[in-house]
Design a protein around this motif. Structure first.
Motif, PDB file in Angstrom:
ATOM      1  N   ALA A  51       0.829  -1.209   0.000  1.00 28.83           N
ATOM      2  CA  ALA A  51       0.000   0.000   0.000  1.00 28.83           C
ATOM      3  C   ALA A  51       0.867   1.265   0.000  1.00 28.83           C
ATOM      4  O   ALA A  51       0.605   2.209  -0.748  1.00 28.83           O
ATOM      5  CB  ALA A  51      -0.939   0.001   1.203  1.00 28.83           C
ATOM      6  N   VAL A  52       1.908   1.267   0.818  1.00 27.93           N
ATOM      7  CA  VAL A  52       2.797   2.435   0.866  1.00 27.93           C
ATOM      8  C   VAL A  52       3.593   2.533  -0.432  1.00 27.93           C
ATOM      9  O   VAL A  52       3.779   3.618  -0.984  1.00 27.93           O
ATOM     10  CB  VAL A  52       3.721   2.382   2.100  1.00 27.93           C
ATOM     11  CG1 VAL A  52       4.762   3.494   2.048  1.00 27.93           C
ATOM     12  CG2 VAL A  52       2.908   2.477   3.384  1.00 27.93           C
ATOM     13  N   ILE A  73      11.637   4.920   1.886  1.00 29.82           N
ATOM     14  CA  ILE A  73      12.459   5.927   1.219  1.00 29.82           C
ATOM     15  C   ILE A  73      11.554   6.616   0.211  1.00 29.82           C
ATOM     16  O   ILE A  73      10.869   5.949  -0.572  1.00 29.82           O
ATOM     17  CB  ILE A  73      13.686   5.282   0.541  1.00 29.82           C
ATOM     18  CG1 ILE A  73      14.550   4.583   1.594  1.00 29.82           C
ATOM     19  CG2 ILE A  73      14.489   6.342  -0.222  1.00 29.82           C
ATOM     20  CD1 ILE A  73      15.686   3.751   1.017  1.00 29.82           C
ATOM     21  N   PHE A  74      11.557   7.950   0.229  1.00 31.02           N
ATOM     22  CA  PHE A  74      10.591   8.683  -0.591  1.00 31.02           C
ATOM     23  C   PHE A  74      11.150  10.021  -1.056  1.00 31.02           C
ATOM     24  O   PHE A  74      12.123  10.544  -0.502  1.00 31.02           O
ATOM     25  CB  PHE A  74       9.296   8.887   0.197  1.00 31.02           C
ATOM     26  CG  PHE A  74       9.484   9.722   1.443  1.00 31.02           C
ATOM     27  CD1 PHE A  74       9.170  11.076   1.436  1.00 31.02           C
ATOM     28  CD2 PHE A  74       9.975   9.162   2.606  1.00 31.02           C
ATOM     29  CE1 PHE A  74       9.346  11.850   2.577  1.00 31.02           C
ATOM     30  CE2 PHE A  74      10.153   9.930   3.754  1.00 31.02           C
ATOM     31  CZ  PHE A  74       9.837  11.279   3.736  1.00 31.02           C
ATOM     32  N   ASP A  75      10.513  10.562  -2.069  1.00 30.05           N
ATOM     33  CA  ASP A  75      10.830  11.888  -2.591  1.00 30.05           C
ATOM     34  C   ASP A  75       9.933  12.886  -1.861  1.00 30.05           C
ATOM     35  O   ASP A  75       8.714  12.882  -2.057  1.00 30.05           O
ATOM     36  CB  ASP A  75      10.569  11.923  -4.097  1.00 30.05           C
ATOM     37  CG  ASP A  75      10.853  13.271  -4.728  1.00 30.05           C
ATOM     38  OD1 ASP A  75      10.935  14.278  -3.998  1.00 30.05           O
ATOM     39  OD2 ASP A  75      10.969  13.311  -5.963  1.00 30.05           O
ATOM     40  N   PRO A  76      10.500  13.753  -1.007  1.00 36.38           N
ATOM     41  CA  PRO A  76       9.674  14.675  -0.220  1.00 36.38           C
ATOM     42  C   PRO A  76       8.961  15.728  -1.075  1.00 36.38           C
ATOM     43  O   PRO A  76       8.035  16.381  -0.584  1.00 36.38           O
ATOM     44  CB  PRO A  76      10.683  15.317   0.732  1.00 36.38           C
ATOM     45  CG  PRO A  76      11.998  15.185   0.039  1.00 36.38           C
ATOM     46  CD  PRO A  76      11.919  13.905  -0.737  1.00 36.38           C
ATOM     47  N   ASP A  77       9.363  15.880  -2.319  1.00 42.50           N
ATOM     48  CA  ASP A  77       8.669  16.807  -3.217  1.00 42.50           C
ATOM     49  C   ASP A  77       7.378  16.196  -3.758  1.00 42.50           C
ATOM     50  O   ASP A  77       6.531  16.914  -4.294  1.00 42.50           O
ATOM     51  CB  ASP A  77       9.571  17.208  -4.386  1.00 42.50           C
ATOM     52  CG  ASP A  77      10.772  18.031  -3.933  1.00 42.50           C
ATOM     53  OD1 ASP A  77      10.662  18.726  -2.894  1.00 42.50           O
ATOM     54  OD2 ASP A  77      11.817  17.970  -4.603  1.00 42.50           O
ATOM     55  N   LYS A  78       7.230  14.861  -3.631  1.00 43.71           N
ATOM     56  CA  LYS A  78       6.052  14.176  -4.180  1.00 43.71           C
ATOM     57  C   LYS A  78       5.127  13.598  -3.120  1.00 43.71           C
ATOM     58  O   LYS A  78       3.944  13.400  -3.375  1.00 43.71           O
ATOM     59  CB  LYS A  78       6.498  13.062  -5.126  1.00 43.71           C
ATOM     60  CG  LYS A  78       7.200  13.585  -6.357  1.00 43.71           C
ATOM     61  CD  LYS A  78       7.571  12.460  -7.285  1.00 43.71           C
ATOM     62  CE  LYS A  78       8.259  13.012  -8.528  1.00 43.71           C
ATOM     63  NZ  LYS A  78       8.695  11.959  -9.413  1.00 43.71           N
ATOM     64  N   VAL A  79       5.656  13.292  -1.944  1.00 45.60           N
ATOM     65  CA  VAL A  79       4.834  12.677  -0.896  1.00 45.60           C
ATOM     66  C   VAL A  79       5.350  13.110   0.473  1.00 45.60           C
ATOM     67  O   VAL A  79       6.548  13.329   0.650  1.00 45.60           O
ATOM     68  CB  VAL A  79       4.819  11.129  -1.032  1.00 45.60           C
ATOM     69  CG1 VAL A  79       6.185  10.528  -0.794  1.00 45.60           C
ATOM     70  CG2 VAL A  79       3.805  10.507  -0.097  1.00 45.60           C
ATOM     71  N   SER A  80       4.433  13.241   1.428  1.00 43.03           N
ATOM     72  CA  SER A  80       4.821  13.641   2.788  1.00 43.03           C
ATOM     73  C   SER A  80       4.839  12.435   3.725  1.00 43.03           C
ATOM     74  O   SER A  80       4.218  11.402   3.446  1.00 43.03           O
ATOM     75  CB  SER A  80       3.821  14.667   3.326  1.00 43.03           C
ATOM     76  OG  SER A  80       2.562  14.058   3.522  1.00 43.03           O
ATOM     77  N   VAL A  81       5.525  12.603   4.843  1.00 40.45           N
ATOM     78  CA  VAL A  81       5.523  11.572   5.887  1.00 40.45           C
ATOM     79  C   VAL A  81       4.097  11.367   6.391  1.00 40.45           C
ATOM     80  O   VAL A  81       3.675  10.237   6.656  1.00 40.45           O
ATOM     81  CB  VAL A  81       6.470  11.958   7.039  1.00 40.45           C
ATOM     82  CG1 VAL A  81       6.331  10.990   8.204  1.00 40.45           C
ATOM     83  CG2 VAL A  81       7.910  11.997   6.568  1.00 40.45           C
ATOM     84  N   ASP A  82       3.336  12.448   6.503  1.00 40.98           N
ATOM     85  CA  ASP A  82       1.945  12.345   6.968  1.00 40.98           C
ATOM     86  C   ASP A  82       1.121  11.430   6.054  1.00 40.98           C
ATOM     87  O   ASP A  82       0.269  10.676   6.538  1.00 40.98           O
ATOM     88  CB  ASP A  82       1.294  13.720   7.043  1.00 40.98           C
ATOM     89  CG  ASP A  82       1.869  14.578   8.166  1.00 40.98           C
ATOM     90  OD1 ASP A  82       2.498  14.022   9.097  1.00 40.98           O
ATOM     91  OD2 ASP A  82       1.688  15.806   8.115  1.00 40.98           O
ATOM     92  N   LYS A  83       1.350  11.504   4.756  1.00 39.82           N
ATOM     93  CA  LYS A  83       0.627  10.652   3.803  1.00 39.82           C
ATOM     94  C   LYS A  83       1.004   9.182   4.010  1.00 39.82           C
ATOM     95  O   LYS A  83       0.143   8.294   3.967  1.00 39.82           O
ATOM     96  CB  LYS A  83       0.942  11.095   2.363  1.00 39.82           C
ATOM     97  CG  LYS A  83       0.408  10.176   1.292  1.00 39.82           C
ATOM     98  CD  LYS A  83      -1.100  10.229   1.178  1.00 39.82           C
ATOM     99  CE  LYS A  83      -1.567   9.406  -0.008  1.00 39.82           C
ATOM    100  NZ  LYS A  83      -3.003   9.243  -0.042  1.00 39.82           N
ATOM    101  N   ILE A  84       2.280   8.909   4.260  1.00 44.09           N
ATOM    102  CA  ILE A  84       2.733   7.538   4.508  1.00 44.09           C
ATOM    103  C   ILE A  84       2.089   7.004   5.785  1.00 44.09           C
ATOM    104  O   ILE A  84       1.544   5.897   5.804  1.00 44.09           O
ATOM    105  CB  ILE A  84       4.277   7.475   4.573  1.00 44.09           C
ATOM    106  CG1 ILE A  84       4.864   7.769   3.175  1.00 44.09           C
ATOM    107  CG2 ILE A  84       4.752   6.117   5.097  1.00 44.09           C
ATOM    108  CD1 ILE A  84       6.363   7.974   3.144  1.00 44.09           C
ATOM    109  N   VAL A  85       2.119   7.806   6.856  1.00 41.47           N
ATOM    110  CA  VAL A  85       1.510   7.408   8.133  1.00 41.47           C
ATOM    111  C   VAL A  85       0.008   7.174   7.953  1.00 41.47           C
ATOM    112  O   VAL A  85      -0.538   6.170   8.430  1.00 41.47           O
ATOM    113  CB  VAL A  85       1.796   8.457   9.228  1.00 41.47           C
ATOM    114  CG1 VAL A  85       0.927   8.230  10.453  1.00 41.47           C
ATOM    115  CG2 VAL A  85       3.271   8.441   9.599  1.00 41.47           C
ATOM    116  N   ALA A  86      -0.671   8.074   7.252  1.00 44.81           N
ATOM    117  CA  ALA A  86      -2.126   7.934   7.040  1.00 44.81           C
ATOM    118  C   ALA A  86      -2.445   6.671   6.245  1.00 44.81           C
ATOM    119  O   ALA A  86      -3.444   5.988   6.534  1.00 44.81           O
ATOM    120  CB  ALA A  86      -2.670   9.162   6.319  1.00 44.81           C
ATOM    121  N   THR A  87      -1.604   6.337   5.273  1.00 42.16           N
ATOM    122  CA  THR A  87      -1.817   5.120   4.477  1.00 42.16           C
ATOM    123  C   THR A  87      -1.689   3.878   5.351  1.00 42.16           C
ATOM    124  O   THR A  87      -2.497   2.954   5.246  1.00 42.16           O
ATOM    125  CB  THR A  87      -0.815   5.069   3.300  1.00 42.16           C
ATOM    126  OG1 THR A  87      -1.039   6.215   2.470  1.00 42.16           O
ATOM    127  CG2 THR A  87      -0.978   3.792   2.483  1.00 42.16           C
TER     128      THR A  87
END
Length: 109
Positions: A51-52, A73-87
């Motif tokens: 899902a993440v 590991i993510f691109d902070p310009d495309k996704v936030s930590v909050d979005k990962i946590v919410a997912t």
């Protein structure tokens, strides 16, 4: 060109994407998360990992049922930590329960 790798070793499941642009030093961040509520590797850890991983901007998704943790590991310009946590927290493993999982940030770099 995207190269995708999926590994599953014991109690660790990992998916990652590599692109030519990323190899040139594109900015990425890593977040380590404690994930409570997982009861198995197959449905919980692998499902959260997938899902993440499907979120645009996530380059690597690794979830350990044994350690109850996830490393993303993510691109902070495309996704936030909050979005990962919410997912993670809204993931439904098919047991009919939402809100079963709790994600707490351990570290971010």
């Amino acid at each position: 060109v995207t190269e995708e790798t999926m590994m599953s070793h014991g109690h660790l499941a990992k998916k990652e994407k590599k692109t030519k642009k990323e190899k040139k030093g594109k900015k990425v961040e890593t977040v380590n998360v404690l994930i409570t509520g997982m009861t198995c590797q197959a449905g919980c850890a692998n499902g959260i990992r997938d899902a993440v991983y499907r979120i645009k901007g996530v380059k690597s998704s690794e979830v350990s049922f044994e350690n109850q943790t996830g490393t993303f590991i993510f691109d902070p310009d495309k996704v936030s930590v909050d979005k990962i946590v919410a997912t993670i927290e809204s993931f439904n493993s098919g047991e009919g329960m939402t809100g079963k999982y709790k994600a707490t940030i351990i570290s971010k770099k």
